[in-house]
Motif scaffolding. Structure first.
Motif, PDB file in Angstrom:
ATOM      1  N   ALA A 103     -73.709 -59.902-114.764  1.00 24.34           N
ATOM      2  CA  ALA A 103     -73.607 -58.466-115.040  1.00 24.34           C
ATOM      3  C   ALA A 103     -72.840 -58.205-116.325  1.00 24.34           C
ATOM      4  O   ALA A 103     -71.707 -58.666-116.474  1.00 24.34           O
TER       5      ALA A 103
ATOM      6  N   ARG B 149     -82.477 -49.163-116.509  1.00 19.69           N
ATOM      7  CA  ARG B 149     -82.668 -50.061-115.354  1.00 19.69           C
ATOM      8  C   ARG B 149     -83.585 -51.189-115.764  1.00 19.69           C
ATOM      9  O   ARG B 149     -84.649 -50.952-116.356  1.00 19.69           O
TER      10      ARG B 149
ATOM     11  N   VAL C 246     -78.079 -56.480-121.742  1.00 23.93           N
ATOM     12  CA  VAL C 246     -78.493 -57.152-120.510  1.00 23.93           C
ATOM     13  C   VAL C 246     -79.087 -58.524-120.846  1.00 23.93           C
ATOM     14  O   VAL C 246     -78.789 -59.520-120.194  1.00 23.93           O
TER      15      VAL C 246
ATOM     16  N   VAL D 167     -80.628 -54.541-112.776  1.00 20.50           N
ATOM     17  CA  VAL D 167     -79.411 -54.221-113.535  1.00 20.50           C
ATOM     18  C   VAL D 167     -79.483 -52.757-113.951  1.00 20.50           C
ATOM     19  O   VAL D 167     -80.484 -52.328-114.538  1.00 20.50           O
TER      20      VAL D 167
ATOM     21  N   LEU E 103     -77.814 -51.133-125.245  1.00 24.06           N
ATOM     22  CA  LEU E 103     -77.679 -51.231-123.785  1.00 24.06           C
ATOM     23  C   LEU E 103     -78.653 -52.260-123.224  1.00 24.06           C
ATOM     24  O   LEU E 103     -78.277 -53.102-122.408  1.00 24.06           O
TER      25      LEU E 103
ATOM     26  N   GLU F 259     -79.361 -43.861-119.214  1.00 20.46           N
ATOM     27  CA  GLU F 259     -79.386 -44.716-118.021  1.00 20.46           C
ATOM     28  C   GLU F 259     -80.535 -45.696-118.170  1.00 20.46           C
ATOM     29  O   GLU F 259     -81.675 -45.305-118.439  1.00 20.46           O
TER      30      GLU F 259
ATOM     31  N   ALA G 197     -71.968 -52.799-115.812  1.00 21.97           N
ATOM     32  CA  ALA G 197     -73.302 -52.743-115.206  1.00 21.97           C
ATOM     33  C   ALA G 197     -73.225 -52.960-113.710  1.00 21.97           C
ATOM     34  O   ALA G 197     -72.269 -53.557-113.195  1.00 21.97           O
ATOM     35  N   GLU G 198     -74.232 -52.455-113.045  1.00 22.78           N
ATOM     36  CA  GLU G 198     -74.311 -52.637-111.599  1.00 22.78           C
ATOM     37  C   GLU G 198     -75.541 -53.520-111.360  1.00 22.78           C
ATOM     38  O   GLU G 198     -76.629 -53.221-111.858  1.00 22.78           O
TER      39      GLU G 198
ATOM     40  N   MET H 299     -77.442 -49.837-116.069  1.00 23.96           N
ATOM     41  CA  MET H 299     -76.342 -49.583-117.017  1.00 23.96           C
ATOM     42  C   MET H 299     -76.387 -48.134-117.460  1.00 23.96           C
ATOM     43  O   MET H 299     -77.466 -47.559-117.622  1.00 23.96           O
ATOM     44  N   GLU H 300     -75.223 -47.579-117.675  1.00 27.02           N
ATOM     45  CA  GLU H 300     -75.138 -46.196-118.148  1.00 27.02           C
ATOM     46  C   GLU H 300     -74.186 -46.117-119.326  1.00 27.02           C
ATOM     47  O   GLU H 300     -73.256 -46.907-119.420  1.00 27.02           O
ATOM     48  N   ARG H 301     -74.460 -45.169-120.165  1.00 28.36           N
ATOM     49  CA  ARG H 301     -73.557 -44.946-121.299  1.00 28.36           C
ATOM     50  C   ARG H 301     -73.564 -43.467-121.654  1.00 28.36           C
ATOM     51  O   ARG H 301     -74.612 -42.813-121.549  1.00 28.36           O
TER      52      ARG H 301
END
Lengths: 117, 284
Positions: free
Chosen positions: B230, B218, B271, B245, B267, B216, B234-235, B247-249
């Motif tokens: 985005a 941020r 961004v 931002v 990741l 995760e 991504a959120e 993001m998770e993987r």
């Protein structure tokens, strides 16, 4: 002598701007001591040391980092933003920089907040 | 340099980290790397020595037993040989178990340290980096989440399924462009211990692992510096000064080996691929 011409960073690139003490024996760019590879007797910059097969890297030293950077950019097509490329700072930039310092001071007080600091 | 010499060159804090297999520090990136790199060197030497020491320890034990048998049969010099071999076995055993005691997870050398080294020049030199690492075994008892009742499956008369949760890395740093970066790495592990009885009557147990690594990331990106779109998955939430931002993987693997640090680097770089210089600055 002029300032160091090394490009620092991985995600974004920026200038070093430390005073240069010598030039790289390969690329002839001016370099400060921090950007000369010890493995080369401080004669080559890390960029040139990273591309030279004669230079041995230590585990995760700066030669390794530069090799990783070169390989990452080449294999992924990642193009880092050059933050010092247009270095024509104007008053707005200076204000922005001052604001960033103020933000940093606020961050010190309010550690861990992500959104609004 | 031998593992003992490398160990002696460490300061008290570094020795404590290797023994505790835990690290929670807040300090500038260069100081942090100066703290961590000698630990990695010591761990690498210990890994190299351990196999050799283990083999030598086993051999010394076997030879000691042989010498003791010879002593019982009145073979000349067998007693002296047995005592020398016993002393050697004790010394080798001591060093073997000592190298096991200072062993830390390979996540340290193969993931944490490469990531920090790659981002060293992106991280602002002055504000301290917060780093928390748990370098103990991912299948330590304290990390066990559940253990199902044994069941049978095919030729295996006893199968024990256990799950472990290992949130082993979290970090927080301020980058040179003012971006606030943090990430967390958590391993969820499923362990299957399968026991069968072979035709000769011997019991054999196999252990298999499946691991799911959750990354995760941020990034709190200054609006004055970058316009961000985005990246896929991504959120993005917009604050007064920053776009955040998240993001998770997830990465799945069939071993407990460390994942490639590139997963995290990709990741974060993803961004930045979607960031453009903010119009105010671009126009400057």
């Amino acid at each position: 002598m002029s300032s160091c011409e090394a490009r620092k960073g991985f995600l974004t690139l920026s200038g070093c701007d430390n005073p240069a003490v010598t030039v790289c024996s390969q690329c002839q760019r001016s370099m400060c001591p921090a950007h000369l590879a010890p493995q080369t007797g401080f004669s080559m910059c890390f960029d040139c040391a990273a591309t030279s097969s004669n230079v041995q890297e230590e585990e995760y030293d700066d030669v390794w980092s530069h090799r990783y950077r070169n390989s990452y950019y080449a294999t992924t097509g990642y193009m880092p933003m050059d933050r010092s490329h247009d270095s024509s700072f104007d008053r707005q930039d200076a204000l922005s920089f001052d604001e960033r310092q103020r933000d940093a001071a606020e961050d010190e007080v309010e550690r861990g907040g992500f959104g609004e600091s | 340099m031998s593992v003992v010499q490398t160990w002696r060159s460490l300061n008290a804090e570094q020795k404590r980290i290797l023994l505790d297999k835990r690290l929670e520090v807040t300090r500038p990136i260069d100081e942090l790397l100066a703290l961590l790199k000698p630990l990695a060197a010591c761990d690498a030497r210990a890994d190299q020595s351990r196999t050799r020491l283990g083999c030598s320890f086993g051999l010394a034990l076997v030879l000691t037993v042989a010498a003791l048998i010879a002593w019982g049969n009145d073979v000349p010099f067998a007693m002296a040989t047995a005592l020398v071999l016993l002393a050697a076995a004790i010394a080798l055993g001591y060093f073997y178990f000592w190298t096991k005691r200072i062993d830390v997870s390979n996540n340290f050398r193969q993931f944490a340290l490469p990531v920090l080294s790659v981002f060293r020049e992106d991280i602002d030199a002055a504000p301290p980096v917060r780093l928390k690492l748990d370098l103990g075994s991912p299948t330590a008892a304290s990390k066990k989440q559940s253990e199902k009742a044994p069941y049978s499956m095919g030729v295996y008369h006893k199968v024990i399924e256990s799950t472990y949760l290992d949130p082993w890395m979290s970090a927080e740093a301020v980058l040179v462009d003012g971006t606030k970066l943090s990430w967390q790495v958590t391993d969820s592990i499923r362990e299957l211990q399968k026991t069968k009885r072979n035709p000769g009557g011997k019991y054999k147990t196999k252990t298999k692992y499946t691991k799911k690594t959750d990354l995760e990331v941020r990034l709190g990106i200054r609006k004055k510096t970058y316009d961000v779109t985005a990246p896929a998955g991504a959120e993005v939430t917009s604050g007064a000064k920053r776009n955040v931002v998240v993001m998770e993987r997830q990465i799945r693997s069939a071993t407990l080996d460390p994942i490639d640090p590139r997963a995290l680097i990709d990741l974060i770089a993803g961004v930045y691929r979607n960031a453009r210089r903010a119009r105010k600055e671009a126009g400057a």
